[in-house]
Design an enzyme around this catalytic site. Structure first.
Site, PDB file in Angstrom:
ATOM      1  NE  ARG A 109       6.884  -0.532   9.993  1.00 24.76           N
ATOM      2  CZ  ARG A 109       5.639  -0.577   9.510  1.00 24.76           C
ATOM      3  NH1 ARG A 109       5.382  -0.057   8.331  1.00 24.76           N
ATOM      4  NH2 ARG A 109       4.681  -1.130  10.210  1.00 24.76           N
ATOM      5  NE  ARG A 140      -3.786  -1.401  10.269  1.00 22.46           N
ATOM      6  CZ  ARG A 140      -2.658  -0.765   9.993  1.00 22.46           C
ATOM      7  NH1 ARG A 140      -2.683   0.411   9.434  1.00 22.46           N
ATOM      8  NH2 ARG A 140      -1.506  -1.331  10.252  1.00 22.46           N
ATOM      9  NE  ARG A 189       2.651  -4.843  11.449  1.00 23.20           N
ATOM     10  CZ  ARG A 189       3.630  -4.578  10.571  1.00 23.20           C
ATOM     11  NH1 ARG A 189       4.821  -5.111  10.703  1.00 23.20           N
ATOM     12  NH2 ARG A 189       3.399  -3.770   9.571  1.00 23.20           N
ATOM     13  CE  LYS A 247      -2.150  -0.837   3.925  1.00 22.40           C
ATOM     14  NZ  LYS A 247      -1.467  -2.061   4.408  1.00 22.40           N
ATOM     15  NE  ARG A 266       7.408  -3.294   5.588  1.00 30.78           N
ATOM     16  CZ  ARG A 266       6.101  -3.171   5.777  1.00 30.78           C
ATOM     17  NH1 ARG A 266       5.296  -2.877   4.793  1.00 30.78           N
ATOM     18  NH2 ARG A 266       5.608  -3.360   6.977  1.00 30.78           N
TER      19      ARG A 266
HETATM   20  P1  AMP Z   1       1.438   0.458   9.349  1.00 34.15           P
HETATM   21  O1  AMP Z   1       2.610   1.352   9.114  1.00 34.15           O
HETATM   22  O2  AMP Z   1       0.207   0.898   8.618  1.00 34.15           O
HETATM   23  O3  AMP Z   1       1.762  -1.003   9.133  1.00 34.15           O
HETATM   24  O4  AMP Z   1       1.066   0.604  10.907  1.00 34.15           O
HETATM   25  C1  AMP Z   1       1.998   0.233  11.913  1.00 34.15           C
HETATM   26  C2  AMP Z   1       1.270   0.121  13.244  1.00 34.15           C
HETATM   27  O5  AMP Z   1       0.698   1.390  13.585  1.00 34.15           O
HETATM   28  C3  AMP Z   1       0.107  -0.849  13.270  1.00 34.15           C
HETATM   29  O6  AMP Z   1       0.525  -2.179  13.528  1.00 34.15           O
HETATM   30  C4  AMP Z   1      -0.708  -0.282  14.426  1.00 34.15           C
HETATM   31  O7  AMP Z   1      -0.141  -0.594  15.664  1.00 34.15           O
HETATM   32  C5  AMP Z   1      -0.555   1.219  14.221  1.00 34.15           C
HETATM   33  N1  AMP Z   1      -1.608   1.793  13.348  1.00 34.15           N
HETATM   34  C6  AMP Z   1      -1.457   2.328  12.110  1.00 34.15           C
HETATM   35  N2  AMP Z   1      -2.637   2.766  11.625  1.00 34.15           N
HETATM   36  C7  AMP Z   1      -3.555   2.489  12.575  1.00 34.15           C
HETATM   37  C8  AMP Z   1      -4.958   2.678  12.668  1.00 34.15           C
HETATM   38  N3  AMP Z   1      -5.676   3.228  11.670  1.00 34.15           N
HETATM   39  N4  AMP Z   1      -5.580   2.264  13.807  1.00 34.15           N
HETATM   40  C9  AMP Z   1      -4.897   1.705  14.818  1.00 34.15           C
HETATM   41  N5  AMP Z   1      -3.566   1.484  14.802  1.00 34.15           N
HETATM   42  C10 AMP Z   1      -2.893   1.868  13.681  1.00 34.15           C
END
Ligand code: AMP
Length: 210
Positions: A158, A90, A169, A14, A125
């Site tokens: 990360r 989410r 996740r 994404k 990544r």
């Molecule tokens: P991402 O970079 O989108 O993979 O997000 C990394 C982490 O940030 C996720 O595993 C969640 O812990 C948190 N996170 C990101 N976006 C959201 C969201 N919309 N709602 C809740 N937690 C989020």
């Protein structure tokens, strides 16, 4: 301004798609909730301090925190015609909050990648901690190993990209986020693309679908 939501598992590409499309067109803005949260952690804000414990475990941060954060970003946007929302909503509660805010959602595009491929993708990544550019050691390598093409910073892995947290996740994705596919399908807003075509073709397919 209209919103296009990127749906898909962690590692589905994404962020790569959204940053590519935003880089091509100044009227398109890429907003990643994960990047905003990582920025808040780095800055040591109260929201960042609260979010960190959840993120380290691969769990979702509380809705109220994320909804307020994204609401502020949407309200502050003055020039973009399209906002690509990457990582938000989410879960259904967040999608309902977005709807109540009055923001106009044009479409929600599912970037479809089987779970078997995801673990491999995430293992390779690499991210630039400074400018947020994303790379993959095999599929999208930087010109010089370990160094960001765009700003020259040293690339990092990360913290939540370790195999154990990735498994958690993915569980959270299937339980909390996947119901959004049916949610947007029922509204006639869902589109799907095959997310396993390589970065250039994925982005082109997304653009055509959104
Ligand atoms: P991402 O970079 O989108 O993979 O997000 C990394 C982490 O940030 C996720 O595993 C969640 O812990 C948190 N996170 C990101 N976006 C959201 C969201 N919309 N709602 C809740 N937690 C989020």
């Amino acid at each position: 301004m209209e919103i296009v939501i990127l749906l898909g598992a962690p590692g589905s590409g994404k962020g790569t798609i959204a940053s590519r499309l935003a880089g091509e067109d100044p009227a398109v803005r890429h907003v990643s909730s994960g990047d905003l949260l990582r920025g808040a952690i780095a800055a040591g804000t109260p929201a960042g301090v609260e979010a960190k414990a959840y993120m380290d475990k691969g769990q979702l941060v509380p809705d109220a925190l994320v909804v307020a954060m994204i609401g502020d970003v949407i309200a502050a946007e003055k020039t973009a015609e399209t906002m690509l929302l990457d990582g938000f909503p989410r879960n259904v509660a967040q999608a309902e909050a977005l709807e109540r805010s009055g923001a106009k959602v044009r479409s929600a595009v599912l970037v479809d990648v089987p779970d078997e491929i995801i673990a491999d993708r995430i293992a390779g990544r690499r991210t630039c901690p400074k400018c947020k550019a994303g790379y993959h050691v095999k599929a999208l390598p930087p010109k010089v190993e370990g160094i960001c093409d765009k700003c020259g910073a040293a690339l990092t892995v990360r913290k939540d990209d370790n195999p154990e947290t990735v498994r958690d996740r993915l569980v959270v994705y299937h339980r909390e986020t996947e119901p959004l596919v049916a949610y947007y399908e029922a509204k006639g807003l869902l589109r799907r693309i095959d997310g396993d075509q390589g970065p250039v073709r994925n982005a082109a397919a997304f653009k055509a679908a959104m």
